[in-house]
Every structure is written in C-alpha cells, then in structure tokens.
Design a protein around this motif. Sequence first.
Motif, PDB file in Angstrom:
ATOM      1  N   ALA A 118       0.835  -1.196   0.000  1.00  0.00           N
ATOM      2  CA  ALA A 118       0.000   0.000   0.000  1.00  0.00           C
ATOM      3  C   ALA A 118       0.873   1.251   0.000  1.00  0.00           C
ATOM      4  O   ALA A 118       1.887   1.307   0.693  1.00  0.00           O
ATOM      5  CB  ALA A 118      -0.923  -0.011   1.218  1.00  0.00           C
ATOM      6  N   PHE A 119       0.497   2.232  -0.803  1.00  0.00           N
ATOM      7  CA  PHE A 119       1.168   3.530  -0.894  1.00  0.00           C
ATOM      8  C   PHE A 119       2.621   3.397  -1.358  1.00  0.00           C
ATOM      9  O   PHE A 119       3.483   4.188  -0.975  1.00  0.00           O
ATOM     10  CB  PHE A 119       1.115   4.279   0.447  1.00  0.00           C
ATOM     11  N   ALA A 120       2.911   2.359  -2.160  1.00  0.00           N
ATOM     12  CA  ALA A 120       4.262   2.222  -2.718  1.00  0.00           C
ATOM     13  C   ALA A 120       4.490   3.333  -3.740  1.00  0.00           C
ATOM     14  O   ALA A 120       3.655   3.571  -4.613  1.00  0.00           O
ATOM     15  CB  ALA A 120       4.429   0.854  -3.359  1.00  0.00           C
ATOM     16  N   ARG A 121       5.620   4.003  -3.647  1.00  0.00           N
ATOM     17  CA  ARG A 121       5.925   5.131  -4.520  1.00  0.00           C
ATOM     18  C   ARG A 121       6.829   4.708  -5.668  1.00  0.00           C
ATOM     19  O   ARG A 121       7.511   3.676  -5.615  1.00  0.00           O
ATOM     20  CB  ARG A 121       6.600   6.249  -3.713  1.00  0.00           C
ATOM     21  N   GLU A 155      -2.794  -3.035 -16.162  1.00  0.00           N
ATOM     22  CA  GLU A 155      -1.767  -2.007 -16.258  1.00  0.00           C
ATOM     23  C   GLU A 155      -0.467  -2.505 -15.632  1.00  0.00           C
ATOM     24  O   GLU A 155      -0.469  -3.319 -14.708  1.00  0.00           O
ATOM     25  CB  GLU A 155      -2.224  -0.730 -15.546  1.00  0.00           C
ATOM     26  N   VAL A 156       0.658  -2.000 -16.158  1.00  0.00           N
ATOM     27  CA  VAL A 156       1.973  -2.361 -15.644  1.00  0.00           C
ATOM     28  C   VAL A 156       2.298  -1.458 -14.459  1.00  0.00           C
ATOM     29  O   VAL A 156       2.292  -0.232 -14.582  1.00  0.00           O
ATOM     30  CB  VAL A 156       3.050  -2.230 -16.737  1.00  0.00           C
ATOM     31  N   TYR A 157       2.583  -2.079 -13.307  1.00  0.00           N
ATOM     32  CA  TYR A 157       2.894  -1.318 -12.102  1.00  0.00           C
ATOM     33  C   TYR A 157       4.336  -1.491 -11.647  1.00  0.00           C
ATOM     34  O   TYR A 157       4.800  -0.735 -10.806  1.00  0.00           O
ATOM     35  CB  TYR A 157       1.953  -1.728 -10.962  1.00  0.00           C
ATOM     36  N   ALA A 158       5.030  -2.485 -12.176  1.00  0.00           N
ATOM     37  CA  ALA A 158       6.426  -2.691 -11.797  1.00  0.00           C
ATOM     38  C   ALA A 158       7.123  -3.467 -12.900  1.00  0.00           C
ATOM     39  O   ALA A 158       6.483  -4.123 -13.738  1.00  0.00           O
ATOM     40  CB  ALA A 158       6.538  -3.439 -10.466  1.00  0.00           C
ATOM     41  N   VAL A 159       8.451  -3.389 -12.908  1.00  0.00           N
ATOM     42  CA  VAL A 159       9.277  -4.110 -13.872  1.00  0.00           C
ATOM     43  C   VAL A 159      10.348  -4.852 -13.090  1.00  0.00           C
ATOM     44  O   VAL A 159      11.027  -4.268 -12.233  1.00  0.00           O
ATOM     45  CB  VAL A 159       9.918  -3.161 -14.897  1.00  0.00           C
ATOM     46  N   ALA A 192      12.243  -5.908  -8.327  1.00  0.00           N
ATOM     47  CA  ALA A 192      11.328  -5.151  -9.183  1.00  0.00           C
ATOM     48  C   ALA A 192      11.283  -3.698  -8.733  1.00  0.00           C
ATOM     49  O   ALA A 192      11.353  -3.408  -7.540  1.00  0.00           O
ATOM     50  CB  ALA A 192       9.925  -5.758  -9.152  1.00  0.00           C
ATOM     51  N   ILE A 193      11.166  -2.809  -9.712  1.00  0.00           N
ATOM     52  CA  ILE A 193      11.061  -1.375  -9.445  1.00  0.00           C
ATOM     53  C   ILE A 193       9.632  -0.929  -9.737  1.00  0.00           C
ATOM     54  O   ILE A 193       9.075  -1.242 -10.795  1.00  0.00           O
ATOM     55  CB  ILE A 193      12.047  -0.580 -10.320  1.00  0.00           C
ATOM     56  N   VAL A 194       9.015  -0.223  -8.793  1.00  0.00           N
ATOM     57  CA  VAL A 194       7.652   0.271  -8.966  1.00  0.00           C
ATOM     58  C   VAL A 194       7.659   1.404  -9.976  1.00  0.00           C
ATOM     59  O   VAL A 194       8.414   2.374  -9.839  1.00  0.00           O
ATOM     60  CB  VAL A 194       7.073   0.746  -7.616  1.00  0.00           C
TER      61      VAL A 194
END
Length: 389
Positions: A118-121, A155-159, A192-194
């Motif tokens: 939650a609330f990951a930036r 949708e893509v949220y992280a890689v 993974a990077i947000v």
Amino acid sequence: MKIDLFDKIQTFLGEIKSPTTVFGRILVSLIILSLNMPNANAASRVKDIADFEGVRENILVGYGLVVGLNGTGDSLTSSPFTEQSLTAMLERLGVNTRDAETKTDNVAAVVVTATLPAFARQGTRIDVAISSIGDAESLLGGTLVVTPLLAADGEVYAVAQGSVNVAGFSAGGEAETVTKGVPTAGRIANGAIVERELGFDLASLTTLRISLRNPDFTTSRRVEQVINKYIGTDIAKSTDPSTVVLNLEGSKREDMVSLLTDIEQLMVEPDQMARVVIDEQSGIIVIGKDVKVDTVAIAQGNLTVRITETPQVSQPSPFAENGETVVVPRTNVEVTEDADRKLTVLDSGVRLQDLVDGLNALGIGPRDMISILQAIKAAGALQAEIELM
C-alpha cells in the motif's frame, strides 16, 4: 458501579487530613487504580484484528524468461512457448531468428509474482518470486530478463529483472539423483522497481471503513465503543459483524495518519463463536476456549481383526515316483476387543480443560477423538460449532 465507587473513595480521601493515614491513602489509591485498570489479558490491538479501507496490498503477475542456465532450462521441443518467447525477445533486441532452428537448453519460461504494498511510490523496490512453467530442471544461476508486472486492471505497475536466488538444488547421475528443496522456484530480493502508483487519497475521505478479519457482532461493537471512548465523540458506528464505519466529517483529516495511528493502537478484546475445528486428513483438532458440553457419558472401544498369512511349501518325499511341490496356505485370524474400556462422564457446563481431560481419560487418539466429538454434537450435548477443514 466503578465510577460510583471511585467518587466515594475520593470523597473519603478528601476527608482524611491526618498525617498518620498516609499509608492508608496510598493503599486506597492503589485500589482505585486496580479497579479502573482495563483487563488486557486477552486484548489485542485494533491493527491486529482489523484492516483499514484502502490500506491494502495488490497482487502483480508477469511472464518472463530466465537465461544463463547451465543446461537445465526448458527443452524447446516440448516447451514451444519458451521458443516463441525467446524469438520475440531476440527480435525486440534486433536479432532475427525466425528462419533459423534454435537449439538451446539454457533458457526457461517463468511466471513472476509480486505483491505491491500500500502507498508504494515510484522508484521503490519490491521482492519477486520466480516459478518455472516448463520442463526446466533448475533455475540455479539464471538471470531474469526485463519482465513487466501487471495488476488485475491490466496495467503495468512494476518491472522485474535480476539474478535468481534458488534455495534448492538437484544433482545426480544415471543411477541416482539427489534433490534438495525446489530448484525450479526462486526469489529476487528487491528485484522489481515500482513504475506506477495507486491513486488513493487518504486525507480526502469523509468516511473510512474498518474491516474485521474475523467477523463477529460483539467484537464489532467493542471496536465501536473503544474508538468513541478514546475520541470523546460518536464518530464510529458498527454497521455489521465485519465493518465499523468512521465518520470523519469535521475532523482534522489533514492529520489522518496520526488519527489512524492512535486508533490502531487501541486495545480490544475480540470475541468469537465457540468452535471446534477438525482436519480429518491430518487428524488435527483445535477446540476453542468457550466450548462447553452438557452432561454426557462416553465409552470408546476398539475391535481389531488381524489376519496373518504364513504359506508353507509341501514337497514330495525323496526318491518318490509321484508327487509335486505345492504351496499350502496357512491363515491365522486373531480378534481383539478392548473390553476393559469404561464409560467416562463429562459433567454439564465443563470447559476446554475438562473436556480434554475427559477425552484423554479414555486413552484414545486424535482419529477416535474426532468421531467422539462428532457423536457428542449429534447427541446435542456439544454447545459449539464443528467446522471441518
């Protein structure tokens, strides 16, 4: 009652002015503290029994390739999706292999999973889990190439990308193979990077719901009461066994973090239904503390039938003109009945310890205890709900 007693003791203390009564004043003060101190023996924090609306994790999933395996990857003949993915990846990198025959066992197709807090930036890192979906033997030493991670909305949220950490291994030869753990699954710490944030403005909410993890009318009501008592006004309202609604109109929503921090630290004693949980496959029995039984007599006996086969070989006498070797069956049947088992009486209103002691007095195991509990419930003497897993 406590408030009236508190006022009377305070009045009594105000009338005492003699220095010789100092010890008595201290003693009475300790009595006041003990009377007004809440019983927190079985109490839990609100944050341990409930969740706040919107403050939740989200599941991410992606499909990717692990390269650099030492001959333990997918077989392209039996895993066509691995070959197609490898060809598509090479084309994106400017390498055309569509008309060529690809033979490699250093690549494995994997599913990548992660949990978005939650609330990951943007720019923060999260852990990812890697699992093979082909016939790869091991992911040890492999590297995950760039893999987009999608949420339920597509949708893509992280890689994700990085070296795979595998705890297990597999080694062997033609006659024997040794495997430890699961070598076809691994993790990448901070792999993974947000790239995208979830749009949730906590400070703009006018109402906020608190969801109990174990729905119960009594617990929901207690959460409402403890919040209203702490705030000093009726901002909490229990709407159902699992939901307490906070009315934030007129409150300082700009300091929402402090408000929710104070609320989640409040102590509440959760209530629960009397329940007996049974897992028949593993023989596990969990009995709640409020389980009661009425007066009932229990007897348990076992009937064991043991059949032993000891075949014998019958041969003809030496130098006999006629005869042949045959197998003669020999069967031994034993029947054992536990006739010394007696009735055990459980008195009315006994609690968990008495129930366990009474069942243990029969000298039975978990399997038989499951049958006994179900029989007591069928007789109407078990005042609890039996839940089968």
